[in-house]
Design a protein around this motif. Structure first.
Motif, PDB file in Angstrom:
ATOM      1  N   LEU A  32       0.828  -1.205   0.000  1.00 13.31           N
ATOM      2  CA  LEU A  32       0.000   0.000   0.000  1.00 13.31           C
ATOM      3  C   LEU A  32       0.863   1.255   0.000  1.00 13.31           C
ATOM      4  O   LEU A  32       0.577   2.229  -0.707  1.00 13.31           O
ATOM      5  N   LEU A  33       1.937   1.240   0.773  1.00 13.79           N
ATOM      6  CA  LEU A  33       2.833   2.385   0.814  1.00 13.79           C
ATOM      7  C   LEU A  33       3.559   2.576  -0.511  1.00 13.79           C
ATOM      8  O   LEU A  33       3.821   3.707  -0.928  1.00 13.79           O
ATOM      9  N   GLU A  34       3.896   1.481  -1.156  1.00 10.86           N
ATOM     10  CA  GLU A  34       4.570   1.587  -2.457  1.00 10.86           C
ATOM     11  C   GLU A  34       3.707   2.328  -3.473  1.00 10.86           C
ATOM     12  O   GLU A  34       4.221   2.963  -4.390  1.00 10.86           O
ATOM     13  N   SER A  35       2.400   2.238  -3.304  1.00  9.20           N
ATOM     14  CA  SER A  35       1.477   2.946  -4.200  1.00  9.20           C
ATOM     15  C   SER A  35       1.137   4.338  -3.668  1.00  9.20           C
ATOM     16  O   SER A  35       0.222   4.988  -4.187  1.00  9.20           O
ATOM     17  N   ARG A  36       1.855   4.794  -2.629  1.00 11.69           N
ATOM     18  CA  ARG A  36       1.660   6.113  -2.028  1.00 11.69           C
ATOM     19  C   ARG A  36       0.229   6.301  -1.511  1.00 11.69           C
ATOM     20  O   ARG A  36      -0.339   7.384  -1.576  1.00 11.69           O
ATOM     21  N   LEU A  49      -5.520   8.597  -0.858  1.00 14.62           N
ATOM     22  CA  LEU A  49      -4.924   9.849  -0.390  1.00 14.62           C
ATOM     23  C   LEU A  49      -5.153  10.989  -1.375  1.00 14.62           C
ATOM     24  O   LEU A  49      -5.168  12.161  -0.982  1.00 14.62           O
ATOM     25  N   GLY A  50      -5.352  10.667  -2.634  1.00 15.87           N
ATOM     26  CA  GLY A  50      -5.549  11.698  -3.642  1.00 15.87           C
ATOM     27  C   GLY A  50      -4.299  12.546  -3.824  1.00 15.87           C
ATOM     28  O   GLY A  50      -3.183  12.032  -3.790  1.00 15.87           O
ATOM     29  N   GLU A  51      -4.483  13.837  -3.989  1.00 12.26           N
ATOM     30  CA  GLU A  51      -3.354  14.727  -4.237  1.00 12.26           C
ATOM     31  C   GLU A  51      -2.779  15.312  -2.948  1.00 12.26           C
ATOM     32  O   GLU A  51      -1.834  16.097  -2.988  1.00 12.26           O
ATOM     33  N   ARG A  52      -3.329  14.908  -1.812  1.00 17.86           N
ATOM     34  CA  ARG A  52      -2.826  15.427  -0.545  1.00 17.86           C
ATOM     35  C   ARG A  52      -1.480  14.801  -0.196  1.00 17.86           C
ATOM     36  O   ARG A  52      -1.247  13.631  -0.450  1.00 17.86           O
ATOM     37  N   GLU A  53      -0.620  15.584   0.434  1.00 21.15           N
ATOM     38  CA  GLU A  53       0.634  15.085   0.977  1.00 21.15           C
ATOM     39  C   GLU A  53       0.504  15.091   2.497  1.00 21.15           C
ATOM     40  O   GLU A  53       0.275  16.148   3.094  1.00 21.15           O
ATOM     41  N   GLY A 113      -2.119  15.223  19.650  1.00 19.36           N
ATOM     42  CA  GLY A 113      -2.312  15.848  18.350  1.00 19.36           C
ATOM     43  C   GLY A 113      -3.038  14.965  17.360  1.00 19.36           C
ATOM     44  O   GLY A 113      -3.494  13.859  17.677  1.00 19.36           O
ATOM     45  N   ARG A 114      -3.118  15.458  16.130  1.00 25.44           N
ATOM     46  CA  ARG A 114      -3.857  14.784  15.068  1.00 25.44           C
ATOM     47  C   ARG A 114      -2.940  14.466  13.898  1.00 25.44           C
ATOM     48  O   ARG A 114      -1.916  15.129  13.697  1.00 25.44           O
ATOM     49  N   TYR A 115      -3.366  13.492  13.116  1.00 28.54           N
ATOM     50  CA  TYR A 115      -2.556  12.976  12.013  1.00 28.54           C
ATOM     51  C   TYR A 115      -3.374  12.939  10.723  1.00 28.54           C
ATOM     52  O   TYR A 115      -4.604  12.838  10.751  1.00 28.54           O
ATOM     53  N   ASP A 116      -2.665  13.005   9.621  1.00 27.67           N
ATOM     54  CA  ASP A 116      -3.304  12.838   8.313  1.00 27.67           C
ATOM     55  C   ASP A 116      -3.471  11.360   7.969  1.00 27.67           C
ATOM     56  O   ASP A 116      -4.393  10.990   7.249  1.00 27.67           O
ATOM     57  N   VAL A 117      -2.565  10.527   8.495  1.00 31.12           N
ATOM     58  CA  VAL A 117      -2.623   9.081   8.248  1.00 31.12           C
ATOM     59  C   VAL A 117      -2.231   8.351   9.533  1.00 31.12           C
ATOM     60  O   VAL A 117      -1.213   8.690  10.148  1.00 31.12           O
ATOM     61  N   ILE A 118      -3.054   7.392   9.931  1.00 27.66           N
ATOM     62  CA  ILE A 118      -2.703   6.481  11.010  1.00 27.66           C
ATOM     63  C   ILE A 118      -2.626   5.083  10.422  1.00 27.66           C
ATOM     64  O   ILE A 118      -3.611   4.576   9.858  1.00 27.66           O
TER      65      ILE A 118
END
Length: 298
Positions: free
Chosen positions: A115-119, A124-128, A194-199
């Motif tokens: 999954l990570l290899e596919s970013r 996730l779309g265009e978000r970083e 705090g908060r995260y974009d990805v967990i």
């Protein structure tokens, strides 16, 4: 009986001999390889600090006595004690990257690497992602791999086990990401701030029945990283109950629950789980957004 260390001389000799010994044994392959040949190549080549691929140049190279004895020693321990090869080598590979491992952590084998290899696309779309959490990190392989993919992200590696975090710290240094990756001791989310974009999480998820039936190799891994109660969902319930408070809007929660996925689906009929599929094998990984959790009242 003749001593193999005196009769076997070349890399080719040892590959053949190790294959033969593995084939006549009752080993379980499931900690990085799934067959006799790949396990033999990994044992011989990595003991000699040679590459796993493009290595035919070395097949007829003669080994020193010290090298021969070390291969045979590791072969004996692999067969007689059923120790996973990664622990004997002090090395496991995840997403094409080497990680130090020992019996303080599980041997990396999560499909989350694919999954990570596919970013994390297309979800996730265009978000970083600016902040990523690797919950129940163990060796740190998932979070460190995420840091290698998302080169601007700040990544936290969290685990209850201080021993596991010691291993994760070694891998942070090895991969040179200490400026963006750090460890935090936490029982699930208890001390996470705090908060995260990805967990991302590969938590303990083995139920009591599967724990009792596991091959001998798994007995060398820390039970804390495997066992999750009678139904395997003890940690998953806690993650789902608390994740919303640690996700940014649009944030992703991606969790591996293995064979416990059916029980989890039944326990949360109102949650719109996305069950991910993998080309290289693996299942029982769900994806939820922050909004999915909020809509379901979590």
């Amino acid at each position: 009986m003749a001593d193999p260390a005196n009769e076997l001389q070349t890399v080719r000799d040892y590959l053949r001999y190790v294959c033969s010994r593995f084939s006549e044994s009752t080993l379980f392959f499931g900690h990085g390889t799934d067959n006799v040949w790949d396990e033999a190549v990994q044992l011989v080549m990595r003991t000699l600090h040679l590459p796993l691929e493009n290595n035919t140049l070395f097949l007829d190279a003669r080994l020193t006595l010290t090298e021969r004895e070390l291969i045979l020693q590791r072969l004996s321990r692999r067969i007689d004690q059923r120790i996973p090869l990664a622990y004997l080598l002090g090395e496991a590979w995840f997403m094409g990257l080497p990680f130090y491992v020992d019996e303080r952590v599980l041997v990396p084998r999560s499909p989350l690497g694919e999954l990570l290899e596919s970013r994390l696309q297309p979800w996730l779309g265009e978000r970083e992602p600016g902040r990523i959490l690797d919950l129940c990190t163990g060796s740190g392989c998932i979070g460190i791999a995420a840091a290698m993919v998302f080169e601007e992200a700040i990544v936290d590696l969290s685990d209850l086990s201080p021993e596991a975090l010691e291993v994760a710290a070694v891998n942070i240094d090895t991969h040179g990401v200490s400026d963006r990756v750090s460890t935090v001791r936490s029982d699930v989310f208890d001390t996470i701030e705090g908060r995260y974009d990805v967990i991302l999480s590969n938590p303990p998820y083995v139920d009591a029945e599967d724990m009792a039936d596991m091959p001998a190799e798994f007995r060398h891994e820390p039970e804390l990283g495997l066992s999750a109660g009678d139904d395997g969902l003890e940690i998953a319930h806690r993650i789902l109950a608390q994740a919303r408070g640690h996700l940014n809007p649009g944030g992703l929660l991606i969790v591996e629950v293995g064979n416990s996925w059916v029980a989890l689906q039944e326990a949360y009929p109102d949650l719109p789980f996305t069950w991910l599929e993998f080309e290289n094998g693996g299942d029982g990984v769900f994806l939820l957004t922050a909004e999915d959790l909020e809509t379901a009242g979590l």
